[in-house]
Design a protein around this motif. Structure first.
Motif, PDB file in Angstrom:
ATOM      1  N   THR A   1      -1.580  -1.096   0.594  1.00  0.00           N
ATOM      2  CA  THR A   1      -0.921   0.062   1.209  1.00  0.00           C
ATOM      3  C   THR A   1      -1.976   1.081   1.620  1.00  0.00           C
ATOM      4  O   THR A   1      -3.152   0.976   1.233  1.00  0.00           O
ATOM      5  CB  THR A   1       0.058   0.744   0.234  1.00  0.00           C
ATOM      6  OG1 THR A   1      -0.690   1.265  -0.881  1.00  0.00           O
ATOM      7  CG2 THR A   1       1.126  -0.223  -0.266  1.00  0.00           C
ATOM      8  N   LEU A   2      -1.532   2.099   2.360  1.00  0.00           N
ATOM      9  CA  LEU A   2      -2.437   3.176   2.742  1.00  0.00           C
ATOM     10  C   LEU A   2      -2.897   3.953   1.519  1.00  0.00           C
ATOM     11  O   LEU A   2      -4.070   4.351   1.421  1.00  0.00           O
ATOM     12  CB  LEU A   2      -1.743   4.108   3.742  1.00  0.00           C
ATOM     13  CG  LEU A   2      -2.542   5.331   4.190  1.00  0.00           C
ATOM     14  CD1 LEU A   2      -3.833   4.916   4.883  1.00  0.00           C
ATOM     15  CD2 LEU A   2      -1.713   6.211   5.124  1.00  0.00           C
ATOM     16  N   SER A   3      -2.002   4.177   0.578  1.00  0.00           N
ATOM     17  CA  SER A   3      -2.360   4.943  -0.627  1.00  0.00           C
ATOM     18  C   SER A   3      -3.452   4.255  -1.423  1.00  0.00           C
ATOM     19  O   SER A   3      -4.397   4.905  -1.900  1.00  0.00           O
ATOM     20  CB  SER A   3      -1.123   5.138  -1.506  1.00  0.00           C
ATOM     21  OG  SER A   3      -0.141   5.876  -0.825  1.00  0.00           O
ATOM     22  N   THR A   4      -3.358   2.942  -1.581  1.00  0.00           N
ATOM     23  CA  THR A   4      -4.384   2.227  -2.348  1.00  0.00           C
ATOM     24  C   THR A   4      -5.724   2.249  -1.615  1.00  0.00           C
ATOM     25  O   THR A   4      -6.777   2.269  -2.245  1.00  0.00           O
ATOM     26  CB  THR A   4      -3.953   0.776  -2.613  1.00  0.00           C
ATOM     27  OG1 THR A   4      -3.649   0.131  -1.357  1.00  0.00           O
ATOM     28  CG2 THR A   4      -2.719   0.732  -3.490  1.00  0.00           C
ATOM     29  N   LEU A   5      -5.678   2.266  -0.281  1.00  0.00           N
ATOM     30  CA  LEU A   5      -6.939   2.371   0.474  1.00  0.00           C
ATOM     31  C   LEU A   5      -7.581   3.737   0.250  1.00  0.00           C
ATOM     32  O   LEU A   5      -8.787   3.842   0.001  1.00  0.00           O
ATOM     33  CB  LEU A   5      -6.678   2.138   1.962  1.00  0.00           C
ATOM     34  CG  LEU A   5      -7.903   2.104   2.883  1.00  0.00           C
ATOM     35  CD1 LEU A   5      -7.628   1.222   4.092  1.00  0.00           C
ATOM     36  CD2 LEU A   5      -8.300   3.492   3.381  1.00  0.00           C
TER      37      LEU A   5
ATOM     38  N   ASN B   1       2.378  -4.008   5.634  1.00  0.00           N
ATOM     39  CA  ASN B   1       1.882  -2.751   5.059  1.00  0.00           C
ATOM     40  C   ASN B   1       0.396  -2.775   4.721  1.00  0.00           C
ATOM     41  O   ASN B   1      -0.149  -1.785   4.226  1.00  0.00           O
ATOM     42  CB  ASN B   1       2.678  -2.418   3.791  1.00  0.00           C
ATOM     43  CG  ASN B   1       4.140  -2.150   4.092  1.00  0.00           C
ATOM     44  OD1 ASN B   1       4.464  -1.554   5.124  1.00  0.00           O
ATOM     45  ND2 ASN B   1       5.031  -2.606   3.217  1.00  0.00           N
ATOM     46  N   LYS B   2      -0.270  -3.872   4.986  1.00  0.00           N
ATOM     47  CA  LYS B   2      -1.675  -3.993   4.624  1.00  0.00           C
ATOM     48  C   LYS B   2      -2.575  -3.176   5.562  1.00  0.00           C
ATOM     49  O   LYS B   2      -2.274  -3.016   6.742  1.00  0.00           O
ATOM     50  CB  LYS B   2      -2.114  -5.464   4.656  1.00  0.00           C
ATOM     51  CG  LYS B   2      -1.602  -6.294   3.495  1.00  0.00           C
ATOM     52  CD  LYS B   2      -2.183  -7.697   3.563  1.00  0.00           C
ATOM     53  CE  LYS B   2      -1.741  -8.544   2.367  1.00  0.00           C
ATOM     54  NZ  LYS B   2      -2.319  -9.909   2.445  1.00  0.00           N
TER      55      LYS B   2
ATOM     56  N   PRO C   1      -8.686  -3.541  -4.142  1.00  0.00           N
ATOM     57  CA  PRO C   1      -9.006  -4.189  -2.871  1.00  0.00           C
ATOM     58  C   PRO C   1      -9.172  -5.698  -3.014  1.00  0.00           C
ATOM     59  O   PRO C   1      -9.473  -6.209  -4.099  1.00  0.00           O
ATOM     60  CB  PRO C   1     -10.330  -3.535  -2.482  1.00  0.00           C
ATOM     61  CG  PRO C   1     -10.980  -3.214  -3.780  1.00  0.00           C
ATOM     62  CD  PRO C   1      -9.853  -2.818  -4.708  1.00  0.00           C
ATOM     63  N   THR C   2      -8.986  -6.407  -1.895  1.00  0.00           N
ATOM     64  CA  THR C   2      -9.257  -7.839  -1.821  1.00  0.00           C
ATOM     65  C   THR C   2     -10.323  -8.055  -0.755  1.00  0.00           C
ATOM     66  O   THR C   2     -10.145  -7.651   0.397  1.00  0.00           O
ATOM     67  CB  THR C   2      -7.994  -8.621  -1.445  1.00  0.00           C
ATOM     68  OG1 THR C   2      -6.987  -8.389  -2.433  1.00  0.00           O
ATOM     69  CG2 THR C   2      -8.280 -10.113  -1.357  1.00  0.00           C
ATOM     70  N   ASP C   3     -11.425  -8.690  -1.138  1.00  0.00           N
ATOM     71  CA  ASP C   3     -12.517  -8.921  -0.206  1.00  0.00           C
ATOM     72  C   ASP C   3     -12.498 -10.362   0.299  1.00  0.00           C
ATOM     73  O   ASP C   3     -12.387 -11.307  -0.490  1.00  0.00           O
ATOM     74  CB  ASP C   3     -13.865  -8.635  -0.866  1.00  0.00           C
ATOM     75  CG  ASP C   3     -14.054  -7.151  -1.171  1.00  0.00           C
ATOM     76  OD1 ASP C   3     -13.371  -6.336  -0.528  1.00  0.00           O
ATOM     77  OD2 ASP C   3     -14.878  -6.823  -2.045  1.00  0.00           O
ATOM     78  N   THR C   4     -12.609 -10.522   1.603  1.00  0.00           N
ATOM     79  CA  THR C   4     -12.673 -11.843   2.233  1.00  0.00           C
ATOM     80  C   THR C   4     -13.997 -11.944   2.965  1.00  0.00           C
ATOM     81  O   THR C   4     -14.287 -11.142   3.860  1.00  0.00           O
ATOM     82  CB  THR C   4     -11.507 -12.036   3.223  1.00  0.00           C
ATOM     83  OG1 THR C   4     -10.267 -11.829   2.542  1.00  0.00           O
ATOM     84  CG2 THR C   4     -11.533 -13.444   3.799  1.00  0.00           C
TER      85      THR C   4
ATOM     86  N   SER D   1      -1.184  14.260  25.297  1.00  0.00           N
ATOM     87  CA  SER D   1      -2.088  14.936  24.351  1.00  0.00           C
ATOM     88  C   SER D   1      -2.308  14.064  23.122  1.00  0.00           C
ATOM     89  O   SER D   1      -1.665  13.034  22.940  1.00  0.00           O
ATOM     90  CB  SER D   1      -1.516  16.295  23.922  1.00  0.00           C
ATOM     91  OG  SER D   1      -0.288  16.127  23.232  1.00  0.00           O
ATOM     92  N   VAL D   2      -3.238  14.513  22.292  1.00  0.00           N
ATOM     93  CA  VAL D   2      -3.547  13.839  21.032  1.00  0.00           C
ATOM     94  C   VAL D   2      -3.437  14.873  19.914  1.00  0.00           C
ATOM     95  O   VAL D   2      -4.076  15.932  19.976  1.00  0.00           O
ATOM     96  CB  VAL D   2      -4.954  13.222  21.046  1.00  0.00           C
ATOM     97  CG1 VAL D   2      -5.275  12.587  19.699  1.00  0.00           C
ATOM     98  CG2 VAL D   2      -5.073  12.190  22.164  1.00  0.00           C
ATOM     99  N   ALA D   3      -2.632  14.587  18.902  1.00  0.00           N
ATOM    100  CA  ALA D   3      -2.411  15.528  17.797  1.00  0.00           C
ATOM    101  C   ALA D   3      -3.108  15.028  16.535  1.00  0.00           C
ATOM    102  O   ALA D   3      -3.194  13.836  16.278  1.00  0.00           O
ATOM    103  CB  ALA D   3      -0.913  15.683  17.539  1.00  0.00           C
ATOM    104  N   GLY D   4      -3.557  15.983  15.730  1.00  0.00           N
ATOM    105  CA  GLY D   4      -4.156  15.589  14.467  1.00  0.00           C
ATOM    106  C   GLY D   4      -5.543  16.167  14.266  1.00  0.00           C
ATOM    107  O   GLY D   4      -5.945  17.094  14.968  1.00  0.00           O
ATOM    108  N   PRO D   5      -6.240  15.644  13.261  1.00  0.00           N
ATOM    109  CA  PRO D   5      -5.952  14.374  12.589  1.00  0.00           C
ATOM    110  C   PRO D   5      -4.798  14.446  11.589  1.00  0.00           C
ATOM    111  O   PRO D   5      -4.569  15.488  10.977  1.00  0.00           O
ATOM    112  CB  PRO D   5      -7.259  14.056  11.868  1.00  0.00           C
ATOM    113  CG  PRO D   5      -7.878  15.399  11.608  1.00  0.00           C
ATOM    114  CD  PRO D   5      -7.508  16.239  12.790  1.00  0.00           C
ATOM    115  N   ARG D   6      -4.107  13.300  11.446  1.00  0.00           N
ATOM    116  CA  ARG D   6      -3.033  13.187  10.468  1.00  0.00           C
ATOM    117  C   ARG D   6      -3.579  12.768   9.107  1.00  0.00           C
ATOM    118  O   ARG D   6      -3.060  13.153   8.066  1.00  0.00           O
ATOM    119  CB  ARG D   6      -1.991  12.177  10.950  1.00  0.00           C
ATOM    120  CG  ARG D   6      -1.289  12.579  12.250  1.00  0.00           C
ATOM    121  CD  ARG D   6      -0.344  13.738  12.005  1.00  0.00           C
ATOM    122  NE  ARG D   6       0.437  14.078  13.189  1.00  0.00           N
ATOM    123  CZ  ARG D   6       0.335  15.193  13.865  1.00  0.00           C
ATOM    124  NH1 ARG D   6      -0.547  16.111  13.472  1.00  0.00           N
ATOM    125  NH2 ARG D   6       1.082  15.437  14.912  1.00  0.00           N
ATOM    126  N   ILE D   7      -4.608  11.917   9.126  1.00  0.00           N
ATOM    127  CA  ILE D   7      -5.298  11.491   7.906  1.00  0.00           C
ATOM    128  C   ILE D   7      -6.776  11.802   8.074  1.00  0.00           C
ATOM    129  O   ILE D   7      -7.342  11.605   9.155  1.00  0.00           O
ATOM    130  CB  ILE D   7      -5.108   9.979   7.647  1.00  0.00           C
ATOM    131  CG1 ILE D   7      -3.642   9.660   7.356  1.00  0.00           C
ATOM    132  CG2 ILE D   7      -5.987   9.501   6.489  1.00  0.00           C
ATOM    133  CD1 ILE D   7      -3.349   8.181   7.297  1.00  0.00           C
TER     134      ILE D   7
END
Length: 458
Positions: free
Chosen positions: A247-251, A225-226, A257-260, A192-198
């Protein structure tokens, strides 16, 4: 111990004894009352059996099954398109176009039928030849069984028959599992698939409905952690830079952010085309702009390396993901990660628009490795992902539900269309979906929202 040696050991030679006394010694004379065992005949049976095994392989049977499954799916697609055509009331504005598409699909069905008939004729000849060989083997084995004085073979057959009957009862009592096992990774069977979690909007809000995000499935030291995010900022088709967060929180908050940049302009040579991409080993893998090639963008050196897919590979919307209500534009190629690395999912005209899986060796430049052909018509699919070498495909059920309905095991080459694992959607469409082997989550980009779902294994 070989079967021939075992057979010889099971034979009890009938001996007759006669005794005589010679002086003070007793002497026994042994006489074999049975004819000599025909070892050459047994060897001949073994040789014929090996030839049959080499001639009739599981790969050949799989090819036939694949053609039949592909034909079934293609006919179903034509039926659905005919229903759409019948419902259209546009005063023949688009009816001719739809009719032409149906004509092309019927032509492809005819090609499949020709190939299936040719394969069937070859297998029919092979079947007749093998049947004759089996009959000869049967006659020989009946004669050889006469040498089994202790009836070992008969008892073994009776025991084997009992085991077979017991197995049939168990199969009837226990329903077959709904998915292909992914046990070789130690995860068990996906159930099965649970969620969404986020469930969150990005910093771009609802501006860009097509994009992708996730984590590096094989991060460099310090990058564990990126998180990365790519939005298709030009016509929901093209992108030319990757945004990373520590991190996820900063996203989720859109902080720091850092752009490439792949290129300063968009779109241009080797920039991103379509929403399906993955990050692996500090490199982004995606469909190069306006080509049937795989692009590898090194995040550190900012250099691009490419490898071309077969020349008849669909690109520029030839074989995109789709369903009856919509087409996910420029999704001809899908990139996925699992426990072993990176794969590219695509379709070719020589495989009748059916899904092909190719392993991408993540060296520089990248190289295509082993490839598998399936019977799954790509335009009936909305997305794919890999888990432990098993490809899973999804389809659109309604605005609230996506269904994992198909699987292909690259180890056993087994295909299944009967999976019924549902994903609860928060938005209508899923433009990007990928599995992360590090946390066993599905990362989803859905109409400008980013989500994660947890895969549940038995």
């Amino acid at each position: 111990m070989s079967q021939s040696n075992l057979f010889v050991l099971m034979i009890i030679i009938h001996l007759s004894f006669s005794q005589s006394v010679r002086g003070k010694e007793c002497v026994c004379d042994l006489e074999n009352g049975d004819p000599p065992f025909p070892k050459n005949e047994l060897t001949k049976v073994e040789t014929t059996a090996l030839q049959c095994i080499e001639t009739i392989t599981s790969e050949k049977m799989t090819d036939l099954d694949r053609l039949v499954l592909g034909l079934q799916q293609r006919i179903k697609q034509v039926e659905e398109n005919v229903i759409v055509l019948e419902k259209e009331n546009d005063r023949n504005l688009y009816g001719a176009v739809t009719l032409r598409i149906i004509e092309l699909e019927i032509a492809e069905i005819q090609d499949l039928l020709h190939k299936l008939n040719s394969t069937t004729r070859n297998y029919r000849h092979l079947s007749v030849q093998t049947a004759a060989q089996l009959e000869d083997m049967k006659i020989t084995m009946v004669e050889l069984v006469k040498f089994d004085k202790m009836q070992v073979v008969k008892k073994y057959r009776e025991s084997h028959k009992k085991n077979l009957e017991q197995c049939k009862k168990e199969l009837k009592a226990t329903a077959a599992p709904p998915t292909v096992s992914s046990g070789r990774c130690g995860l068990g069977r996906m159930v099965s698939v649970a969620g969404p979690r986020i469930y969150s909007l990005t910093v771009y809000s609802t501006s860009y409905t097509y994009g992708a995000w996730g984590r590096d499935a094989n991060p460099a030291p310090g990058g564990e952690n990126k998180y990365w995010l790519v939005v298709l900022s030009s016509s929901n088709v093209y992108g030319h830079f990757i945004r990373q967060y520590s991190t996820l929180s900063t996203l989720l908050l859109g902080i720091g952010p850092t752009d490439t940049y792949i290129s300063s302009s968009n779109p241009t040579t080797n920039t991103i085309q379509g929403p399906n991409m993955v990050m692996y080993g500090n490199a982004l893998y995606y469909n190069c702009y306006n080509t049937y090639s795989v692009c590898q963008f090194n995040m550190t050196t900012r250099s691009v390396s490419t490898v071309a897919l077969p020349q008849d590979t669909g690109y520029n919307n030839k074989f995109p993901f789709a369903h009856l209500g919509a087409t996910y534009t420029f999704t001809d190629m899908d990139f996925t990660t699992d426990e072993s690395g990176v794969y590219v999912i695509y379709a070719t005209t020589s495989n009748f628009g059916n899904v092909i899986i190719s392993k991408v060796e993540t060296i520089n430049p990248p190289v295509l490795n082993q490839t598998w052909s399936t019977s799954l018509y790509k335009r009936t699919v909305t997305n794919t992902f890999m888990v432990c070498g098993v490809l899973y495909a999804t389809r659109y059920l309604d605005k609230e539900t996506e269904e994992i309905f198909y699987s292909y095991d690259t180890k056993t080459k087994e295909e299944r269309y009967d999976l019924r694992i549902h994903i609860k959607k928060m938005q209508t469409n899923i433009e990007f979906l990928n599995y992360d082997p590090r946390d066993h989550l599905l990362y989803v980009y859905s109409d400008a929202f980013i989500l994660t779902y947890e895969l549940i294994f038995q």
